[in-house]
Design a protein around this motif. Sequence first.
Motif, mmCIF file in Angstrom:
data_model
loop_
_atom_site.group_PDB
_atom_site.id
_atom_site.type_symbol
_atom_site.label_atom_id
_atom_site.label_comp_id
_atom_site.label_asym_id
_atom_site.label_seq_id
_atom_site.Cartn_x
_atom_site.Cartn_y
_atom_site.Cartn_z
ATOM 1 N N ASP A 1 3.770 -20.957 -25.054
ATOM 2 C CA ASP A 1 2.965 -21.817 -24.161
ATOM 3 C C ASP A 1 3.597 -21.955 -22.769
ATOM 4 O O ASP A 1 2.931 -22.331 -21.814
ATOM 5 C CB ASP A 1 2.833 -23.249 -24.746
ATOM 6 N N PHE A 2 4.904 -21.669 -22.699
ATOM 7 C CA PHE A 2 5.602 -21.886 -21.423
ATOM 8 C C PHE A 2 5.007 -20.971 -20.346
ATOM 9 O O PHE A 2 4.910 -19.752 -20.542
ATOM 10 C CB PHE A 2 7.100 -21.609 -21.606
ATOM 11 N N GLU A 3 4.627 -21.549 -19.214
ATOM 12 C CA GLU A 3 3.927 -20.770 -18.190
ATOM 13 C C GLU A 3 4.843 -20.247 -17.084
ATOM 14 O O GLU A 3 4.407 -19.501 -16.212
ATOM 15 C CB GLU A 3 2.795 -21.615 -17.580
ATOM 16 N N ARG B 1 14.659 -22.873 -7.478
ATOM 17 C CA ARG B 1 13.931 -22.956 -8.764
ATOM 18 C C ARG B 1 14.706 -23.788 -9.801
ATOM 19 O O ARG B 1 15.938 -23.876 -9.753
ATOM 20 C CB ARG B 1 13.654 -21.559 -9.314
ATOM 21 N N ARG B 2 13.926 -24.323 -10.741
ATOM 22 C CA ARG B 2 14.526 -25.096 -11.835
ATOM 23 C C ARG B 2 14.705 -24.143 -13.015
ATOM 24 O O ARG B 2 13.724 -23.672 -13.586
ATOM 25 C CB ARG B 2 13.601 -26.258 -12.208
ATOM 26 N N VAL B 3 15.967 -23.866 -13.313
ATOM 27 C CA VAL B 3 16.276 -22.835 -14.312
ATOM 28 C C VAL B 3 16.921 -23.479 -15.538
ATOM 29 O O VAL B 3 17.811 -24.329 -15.413
ATOM 30 C CB VAL B 3 17.240 -21.781 -13.708
ATOM 31 N N THR C 1 5.229 -26.466 -19.174
ATOM 32 C CA THR C 1 6.030 -26.699 -17.969
ATOM 33 C C THR C 1 7.525 -26.849 -18.235
ATOM 34 O O THR C 1 8.284 -27.130 -17.323
ATOM 35 C CB THR C 1 5.539 -27.981 -17.261
ATOM 36 N N GLY C 2 7.961 -26.674 -19.471
ATOM 37 C CA GLY C 2 9.395 -26.801 -19.698
ATOM 38 C C GLY C 2 9.761 -26.983 -21.153
ATOM 39 O O GLY C 2 9.084 -26.474 -22.051
ATOM 40 N N HIS D 1 11.771 -34.690 -21.373
ATOM 41 C CA HIS D 1 11.168 -33.403 -21.040
ATOM 42 C C HIS D 1 11.900 -32.822 -19.828
ATOM 43 O O HIS D 1 12.124 -33.509 -18.832
ATOM 44 C CB HIS D 1 9.683 -33.566 -20.707
ATOM 45 N N HIS D 2 12.281 -31.542 -19.911
ATOM 46 C CA HIS D 2 12.949 -30.882 -18.790
ATOM 47 C C HIS D 2 11.951 -29.941 -18.124
ATOM 48 O O HIS D 2 11.517 -28.964 -18.749
ATOM 49 C CB HIS D 2 14.170 -30.096 -19.280
ATOM 50 N N ASP D 3 11.580 -30.233 -16.873
ATOM 51 C CA ASP D 3 10.647 -29.383 -16.143
ATOM 52 C C ASP D 3 11.383 -28.128 -15.679
ATOM 53 O O ASP D 3 12.434 -28.230 -15.032
ATOM 54 C CB ASP D 3 10.099 -30.131 -14.920
ATOM 55 N N LEU D 4 10.818 -26.963 -15.976
ATOM 56 C CA LEU D 4 11.512 -25.703 -15.663
ATOM 57 C C LEU D 4 10.554 -24.662 -15.087
ATOM 58 O O LEU D 4 9.372 -24.621 -15.452
ATOM 59 C CB LEU D 4 12.154 -25.123 -16.934
ATOM 60 N N ASP D 5 11.106 -23.823 -14.185
ATOM 61 C CA ASP D 5 10.329 -22.690 -13.662
ATOM 62 C C ASP D 5 10.727 -21.395 -14.362
ATOM 63 O O ASP D 5 9.962 -20.438 -14.392
ATOM 64 C CB ASP D 5 10.597 -22.508 -12.152
ATOM 65 N N LEU D 6 11.953 -21.358 -14.865
ATOM 66 C CA LEU D 6 12.473 -20.125 -15.480
ATOM 67 C C LEU D 6 13.361 -20.502 -16.666
ATOM 68 O O LEU D 6 14.224 -21.375 -16.534
ATOM 69 C CB LEU D 6 13.296 -19.355 -14.426
#
Length: 558
Positions: free
Chosen positions: A176-178, A197-199, A380-381, A388-393
């Motif tokens: 589901d992670f986008e 970015r949030r990695v 989203t993470g 919840h940890h918001d992440l881009d990668l």
Amino acid sequence: MSDAAMSDAPLPMTTTSLPSTPGTERHEVVVLGAGVSGIYQIKRLTDLGIDAIVLEADDDLGGTWYRNRYPGARFDSESYTYGYSFSRELLDEWHWNERFSAQPENLRYLNYVAEKFDLRRHMRFNARVEAMTWNEDERVWRLDLQNGDTCIARFVITSLGPLSMPTLPSYEGMDDFEGDAFHTYWWPKEPVPLAGRRVGVIGTGATGIQVISAIADQVGELTVFQRRPNWSTPLNNAPITEDEMAAIRRRYDEIFANCANSPGGFEHVPDRRGFWSLTAEERRAFWDELYDQPGFALLAANFMEIYFDEAANREISDYVADRIRQRVADPVVAEKLIPRDHGFGMQRLPLETNYFEAYNRDNVHLVDLSETPIERFTATGIQTTATHHDLDLVVYATGFDAITGGYDRIEIRGVDGQALADKWRDGPSTYFGVLVSGFPNMFMVAGPQSVSGSTNFPRAIETGVDWLTGLLEDAIDRGCTRVEARPDAEEEWVAKVVDAHERMLFRRSKGWFTGYNSNVNGHQEGKIRYQAYFGGAPRYTTMINHAAADGYAGIDLA
Ligand code: NA7
């Protein structure tokens, strides 16, 4: 220095000529894999005039160094002990730029070797072998490739790599992670944007520790998801100047002799003074020196007692824990980074450059999964039990189905159709890590239960390739078409592997040395898979050389 170094001139040898037909290639020898092992193996075979090709599943050569392109990927072995020793010319030509060279240079090196010795013409890329079946009547292996082609070979040499099967966790919602998500092994060739970015990095083994240190100051926010901390000590990398490289070149014979004589295949040799013959203060002073030395010094130049004696291991573990405390500003974070479930050196030791200092940065956050486990991934993470940890990668540094994984993914069927995966279900069983009873004419380089998994890989690879090439030459010379380890010889070898392993304290640790991988069925806690020989490189070499001198004792040549 290997025998092959004495002469770069090809040695003609007549081998059975196996005619090829469209869609079916026939060769005396097929080598599987064009990594560090496969490259040297094909060099030896073609020098001897043996009809051989390499089948490589990937689209180019390099194996480990082709795939692991993540930031921070580099040798933990001194570069000049990692390179091949077989050609004086190569040693004289190549300049290692760093004491511990990084992936791009390592891949350049392997390409340089392949070009220099014109090895590419013996390699087929995008050639993934899916099945390998022994034909007892014709005494050949039939290899079925993913593209539908077939290859027939009298002998197959597997150089599949001990760390070539990356494994992923199976958390709910991972699909589901986008954002972007990949295993470090599959780090893309194209540059990956990191700035701002949030990695999230999952895993703190040797790979995770390298990547975390390398990207901490490049990303916006870095969240490290740590299940168990690892011990880790400074790599102490440095550039190598022209003068230093010239000195290394003059010393190459000595360097390789030192590696051959040390248990780990490095120049670091254990200190033989005896742990308990020194005072605690003297030991600490000695460790202060080792901590500042390059590479595996603190592990491999330490007292042998740290591997066998609980009290000695506790003391060195306390020492390294104090070093972590000195380097991490937040005492709560420091305690989370100190392993409690295993002592120093009981798992493969990751080496680091400013790893612990990364946690002193405002943009780096440690999530201790033992306190707040991951519940699921979202679009989203990552949701843990706490937040919840918001992440881009998301970077999966979650390791490998080590040592036997490359074998399990090929359907290998030997005598009477027996599957290798079945034979090895509870762990591998081999003769010297080179041959397997019931699987004739299959030779393994850096195979399970060889010394490769526990030492400086290329040193053991050269030993293994030279030995099995000698066996192959002998078989071909004598007109033998079937080479198989005897079951009793295999049993004896497995007993030696188990014995060496059980003597060491790490028999109780959870790491890939003991075949532990929570993401692979049957490799979970509580069941040791004896995957590597831990008796040290010199003892291993002596034993295999004795067997060779004894007419290849333990092996039936028919
Ligand atoms: P390792 O050393 O096997 O490390 C894998 C790491 O990933 C380790 O910290 C694991 O934690 C962690 N992991 C694995 N699965 C999970 C899940 N499901 N959830 C959270 N964390 C997980 O592999 P590396 O790639 O770092 O190193 C392999 C070798 O490559 C290395 O030794 C060098 O020779 C080069 P765990 O410790 O299992 O709790």
